[in-house]
Design a protein around this motif. Structure first.
Motif, PDB file in Angstrom:
ATOM      1  N   ALA A  13      29.919 -15.245  -9.534  1.00 17.70           N
ATOM      2  CA  ALA A  13      30.627 -14.331 -10.428  1.00 17.70           C
ATOM      3  C   ALA A  13      30.652 -14.887 -11.838  1.00 17.70           C
ATOM      4  CB  ALA A  13      32.052 -14.118  -9.929  1.00 17.70           C
ATOM      5  N   GLY A  14      30.584 -13.981 -12.847  1.00 12.91           N
ATOM      6  CA  GLY A  14      30.645 -14.433 -14.227  1.00 12.91           C
ATOM      7  C   GLY A  14      32.027 -14.936 -14.584  1.00 12.91           C
ATOM      8  N   ASP A  15      33.049 -14.170 -14.308  1.00 11.96           N
ATOM      9  CA  ASP A  15      34.439 -14.526 -14.562  1.00 11.96           C
ATOM     10  C   ASP A  15      35.240 -14.281 -13.282  1.00 11.96           C
ATOM     11  OD1 ASP A  15      33.822 -15.071 -17.166  1.00 11.96           O
ATOM     12  OD2 ASP A  15      34.879 -13.375 -18.047  1.00 11.96           O
ATOM     13  N   PRO A  16      36.420 -14.902 -13.137  1.00  8.84           N
ATOM     14  CA  PRO A  16      37.262 -14.627 -11.972  1.00  8.84           C
ATOM     15  C   PRO A  16      37.680 -13.159 -11.927  1.00  8.84           C
ATOM     16  CG  PRO A  16      38.015 -16.579 -13.153  1.00  8.84           C
ATOM     17  CD  PRO A  16      36.990 -15.920 -14.024  1.00  8.84           C
ATOM     18  N   ASP A  17      37.872 -12.637 -10.722  1.00  8.93           N
ATOM     19  CA  ASP A  17      38.331 -11.261 -10.585  1.00  8.93           C
ATOM     20  C   ASP A  17      39.762 -11.133 -11.101  1.00  8.93           C
ATOM     21  OD1 ASP A  17      36.006 -10.353  -9.475  1.00  8.93           O
ATOM     22  OD2 ASP A  17      36.661 -10.646  -7.406  1.00  8.93           O
ATOM     23  N   MET A  18      40.061  -9.981 -11.733  1.00  7.23           N
ATOM     24  CA  MET A  18      41.410  -9.737 -12.237  1.00  7.23           C
ATOM     25  C   MET A  18      42.325  -9.360 -11.074  1.00  7.23           C
ATOM     26  SD  MET A  18      40.617  -6.169 -14.187  1.00  7.23           S
ATOM     27  CE  MET A  18      39.999  -4.719 -13.325  1.00  7.23           C
ATOM     28  N   LEU A  19      43.619  -9.577 -11.266  1.00  6.63           N
ATOM     29  CA  LEU A  19      44.614  -9.312 -10.226  1.00  6.63           C
ATOM     30  C   LEU A  19      45.487  -8.114 -10.555  1.00  6.63           C
ATOM     31  CD1 LEU A  19      45.699 -13.000  -9.501  1.00  6.63           C
ATOM     32  CD2 LEU A  19      44.032 -11.599  -8.263  1.00  6.63           C
ATOM     33  N   GLN A  20      45.165  -7.388 -11.632  1.00  7.25           N
ATOM     34  CA  GLN A  20      45.926  -6.208 -12.037  1.00  7.25           C
ATOM     35  C   GLN A  20      45.005  -5.305 -12.830  1.00  7.25           C
ATOM     36  OE1 GLN A  20      49.005  -8.314 -14.032  1.00  7.25           O
ATOM     37  NE2 GLN A  20      47.571  -9.415 -15.285  1.00  7.25           N
ATOM     38  N   ASP A  21      45.437  -4.079 -13.072  1.00  8.22           N
ATOM     39  CA  ASP A  21      44.576  -3.123 -13.773  1.00  8.22           C
ATOM     40  C   ASP A  21      44.270  -3.587 -15.190  1.00  8.22           C
ATOM     41  OD1 ASP A  21      44.508  -1.483 -11.578  1.00  8.22           O
ATOM     42  OD2 ASP A  21      46.128  -0.178 -12.276  1.00  8.22           O
ATOM     43  N   ILE A  22      45.280  -3.957 -15.932  1.00 11.98           N
ATOM     44  CA  ILE A  22      45.108  -4.377 -17.313  1.00 11.98           C
ATOM     45  C   ILE A  22      45.962  -5.604 -17.600  1.00 11.98           C
ATOM     46  CG2 ILE A  22      44.561  -2.042 -18.138  1.00 11.98           C
ATOM     47  CD1 ILE A  22      47.411  -1.888 -19.262  1.00 11.98           C
ATOM     48  N   CYS A  23      45.513  -6.377 -18.568  1.00 10.93           N
ATOM     49  CA  CYS A  23      46.277  -7.529 -19.058  1.00 10.93           C
ATOM     50  C   CYS A  23      45.941  -7.661 -20.529  1.00 10.93           C
ATOM     51  CB  CYS A  23      45.934  -8.793 -18.287  1.00 10.93           C
ATOM     52  SG  CYS A  23      46.718 -10.296 -18.931  1.00 10.93           S
ATOM     53  N   VAL A  24      46.493  -6.772 -21.342  1.00 11.33           N
ATOM     54  CA  VAL A  24      46.181  -6.768 -22.773  1.00 11.33           C
ATOM     55  C   VAL A  24      46.618  -8.089 -23.388  1.00 11.33           C
ATOM     56  CG1 VAL A  24      46.634  -5.649 -24.979  1.00 11.33           C
ATOM     57  CG2 VAL A  24      46.338  -4.265 -22.909  1.00 11.33           C
ATOM     58  N   ALA A  25      45.723  -8.727 -24.110  1.00  9.50           N
ATOM     59  CA  ALA A  25      45.963 -10.074 -24.609  1.00  9.50           C
ATOM     60  C   ALA A  25      47.088 -10.114 -25.632  1.00  9.50           C
ATOM     61  CB  ALA A  25      44.686 -10.624 -25.232  1.00  9.50           C
ATOM     62  N   ASP A  26      47.968 -11.075 -25.457  1.00 10.53           N
ATOM     63  CA  ASP A  26      48.979 -11.372 -26.466  1.00 10.53           C
ATOM     64  C   ASP A  26      48.377 -12.433 -27.385  1.00 10.53           C
ATOM     65  OD1 ASP A  26      51.100 -12.043 -28.037  1.00 10.53           O
ATOM     66  OD2 ASP A  26      52.474 -12.502 -26.383  1.00 10.53           O
ATOM     67  N   LEU A  27      47.788 -11.990 -28.488  1.00  5.48           N
ATOM     68  CA  LEU A  27      47.066 -12.900 -29.375  1.00  5.48           C
ATOM     69  C   LEU A  27      47.995 -13.783 -30.192  1.00  5.48           C
ATOM     70  CD1 LEU A  27      44.318 -10.418 -30.638  1.00  5.48           C
ATOM     71  CD2 LEU A  27      44.171 -12.066 -28.762  1.00  5.48           C
ATOM     72  N   THR A  28      49.301 -13.504 -30.157  1.00  6.83           N
ATOM     73  CA  THR A  28      50.256 -14.320 -30.912  1.00  6.83           C
ATOM     74  C   THR A  28      50.854 -15.445 -30.062  1.00  6.83           C
ATOM     75  OG1 THR A  28      52.152 -12.907 -30.359  1.00  6.83           O
ATOM     76  CG2 THR A  28      50.854 -12.310 -32.307  1.00  6.83           C
ATOM     77  N   SER A  29      50.592 -15.429 -28.768  1.00  8.65           N
ATOM     78  CA  SER A  29      51.187 -16.419 -27.878  1.00  8.65           C
ATOM     79  C   SER A  29      50.549 -17.800 -28.091  1.00  8.65           C
ATOM     80  CB  SER A  29      51.014 -15.996 -26.421  1.00  8.65           C
ATOM     81  OG  SER A  29      51.474 -16.999 -25.546  1.00  8.65           O
ATOM     82  N   THR A  30      51.360 -18.829 -27.977  1.00 11.49           N
ATOM     83  CA  THR A  30      50.863 -20.205 -28.059  1.00 11.49           C
ATOM     84  C   THR A  30      50.600 -20.785 -26.679  1.00 11.49           C
ATOM     85  OG1 THR A  30      53.142 -21.056 -28.108  1.00 11.49           O
ATOM     86  CG2 THR A  30      52.070 -20.603 -30.235  1.00 11.49           C
ATOM     87  N   LEU A  31      50.852 -20.006 -25.637  1.00 14.45           N
ATOM     88  CA  LEU A  31      50.607 -20.462 -24.274  1.00 14.45           C
ATOM     89  C   LEU A  31      49.107 -20.581 -24.022  1.00 14.45           C
ATOM     90  CD1 LEU A  31      51.842 -21.075 -21.463  1.00 14.45           C
ATOM     91  CD2 LEU A  31      51.551 -18.636 -20.939  1.00 14.45           C
ATOM     92  N   LYS A  32      48.687 -21.695 -23.455  1.00 16.25           N
ATOM     93  CA  LYS A  32      47.280 -21.933 -23.185  1.00 16.25           C
ATOM     94  C   LYS A  32      46.978 -21.641 -21.714  1.00 16.25           C
ATOM     95  CE  LYS A  32      46.527 -23.443 -27.358  1.00 16.25           C
ATOM     96  NZ  LYS A  32      45.750 -22.636 -28.318  1.00 16.25           N
ATOM     97  N   VAL A  33      46.126 -20.648 -21.480  1.00 16.80           N
ATOM     98  CA  VAL A  33      45.704 -20.293 -20.132  1.00 16.80           C
ATOM     99  C   VAL A  33      44.202 -20.054 -20.149  1.00 16.80           C
ATOM    100  CG1 VAL A  33      47.917 -19.279 -19.497  1.00 16.80           C
ATOM    101  CG2 VAL A  33      46.167 -17.832 -20.515  1.00 16.80           C
ATOM    102  N   ASN A  34      43.627 -19.779 -18.986  1.00 17.55           N
ATOM    103  CA  ASN A  34      42.204 -19.472 -18.896  1.00 17.55           C
ATOM    104  C   ASN A  34      41.996 -18.011 -19.283  1.00 17.55           C
ATOM    105  OD1 ASN A  34      39.491 -19.683 -18.372  1.00 17.55           O
ATOM    106  ND2 ASN A  34      39.688 -19.419 -16.170  1.00 17.55           N
ATOM    107  N   GLY A  35      41.918 -17.769 -20.582  1.00 14.44           N
ATOM    108  CA  GLY A  35      41.948 -16.431 -21.153  1.00 14.44           C
ATOM    109  C   GLY A  35      43.152 -16.340 -22.061  1.00 14.44           C
ATOM    110  N   PHE A  36      43.827 -15.207 -22.064  1.00 17.75           N
ATOM    111  CA  PHE A  36      45.026 -15.009 -22.879  1.00 17.75           C
ATOM    112  C   PHE A  36      46.144 -14.475 -21.986  1.00 17.75           C
ATOM    113  CE2 PHE A  36      41.485 -14.727 -25.783  1.00 17.75           C
ATOM    114  CZ  PHE A  36      41.931 -15.322 -26.942  1.00 17.75           C
ATOM    115  N   PRO A  37      47.396 -14.829 -22.272  1.00 15.13           N
ATOM    116  CA  PRO A  37      48.505 -14.227 -21.526  1.00 15.13           C
ATOM    117  C   PRO A  37      48.630 -12.745 -21.846  1.00 15.13           C
ATOM    118  CG  PRO A  37      49.319 -15.566 -23.344  1.00 15.13           C
ATOM    119  CD  PRO A  37      47.844 -15.811 -23.273  1.00 15.13           C
ATOM    120  N   CYS A  38      49.242 -11.991 -20.955  1.00 17.13           N
ATOM    121  CA  CYS A  38      49.408 -10.555 -21.139  1.00 17.13           C
ATOM    122  C   CYS A  38      50.612 -10.282 -22.042  1.00 17.13           C
ATOM    123  CB  CYS A  38      49.644  -9.860 -19.804  1.00 17.13           C
ATOM    124  SG  CYS A  38      48.498 -10.308 -18.492  1.00 17.13           S
ATOM    125  N   LYS A  39      50.499  -9.246 -22.863  1.00 22.12           N
ATOM    126  CA  LYS A  39      51.679  -8.826 -23.617  1.00 22.12           C
ATOM    127  C   LYS A  39      52.417  -7.745 -22.832  1.00 22.12           C
ATOM    128  CE  LYS A  39      49.486  -5.479 -26.784  1.00 22.12           C
ATOM    129  NZ  LYS A  39      49.281  -5.163 -28.228  1.00 22.12           N
TER     130      LYS A  39
END
Length: 212
Positions: A13-39
């Motif tokens: 697989a190119g990227d891990p499968d998502m676990l929900q329909d959407i996870c719009v990125a919170d670009l202001t968050s300082t939390l470091k994850v594999n991708g972006f946290p959801c807003k």
């Protein structure tokens, strides 16, 4: 055996499968994850962009002479966790997207206008093969995941493509730049021995990349 098949499928697989329909990125968050946290809230605007509608501005007059305009999570926050990336690549006459690799995705390009010479090199031992072709407006070309590939505009006029990749963050490693402009630099004896050149020749090439 079934477990092995499942694990093998996930490894491709190119990227891990998502676990929900959407996870719009919170670009202001300082939390470091594999991708972006959801807003917490999102709108249709989070899934739309005009980023690819206009040609990129080519400012370089040395070396590659091309520019990449990304339709990615920073420009379309709704792409977060969806495992796709698009970009517009504009090439000046003579411009080249030099040999490079994307470690995670397969890439497909669609020619908007102009003519490009493109190709990739397979990794099979002893029979590494170049697959190359001249493509024109309306044609597509596919670069398999992880292989060295390139595009060059040998025409007299600008060219442009739309690129689609099956990873949210495909990454790109330009072979020459990574080797000759690494920070810190590679040990002094590595490049001369690898490319069968002298140390002064290696330093000369390094100096050219430093001015890019």
């Amino acid at each position: 055996m079934a477990l092995l098949a499942i694990n093998s499928d996930k490894a491709c697989a190119g990227d891990p499968d998502m676990l929900q329909d959407i996870c719009v990125a919170d670009l202001t968050s300082t939390l470091k994850v594999n991708g972006f946290p959801c807003k917490n809230t999102s709108t249709a605007a989070d899934f739309s962009s005009v980023a690819l509608s206009k040609p990129g501005v080519i400012t370089s007059t040395y070396g590659s002479v091309y520019v990449v305009t990304g339709a990615n999570v920073p420009t379309i926050p709704g792409l977060n966790t969806l495992g796709v990336f698009m970009a517009r690549v504009d090439y000046a006459p003579g411009g080249i997207n030099p040999p490079h690799v994307h470690p995670r995705p397969t890439e497909m390009i669609f020619v908007l206008h102009g003519t490009l010479d493109v190709g990739f090199i397979t990794t099979k031992a002893q029979t590494m093969s170049l697959f190359s072709k001249r493509i024109v407006q309306g044609q597509v070309f596919v670069f398999p995941r992880g292989v060295v590939h390139f595009q060059k505009n040998n025409g007299k006029y600008p060219a442009a493509v739309i690129a689609a990749l099956n990873s949210q963050l495909p990454a790109a490693q330009s072979i020459a730049t990574k080797l000759f402009a690494a920070t810190p630099p590679l040990p002094n004896d590595v490049l001369p021995q690898t490319f069968r050149i002298t140390s002064p020749e290696a330093q000369l090439i390094k100096a050219k990349f430093a001015t890019n």
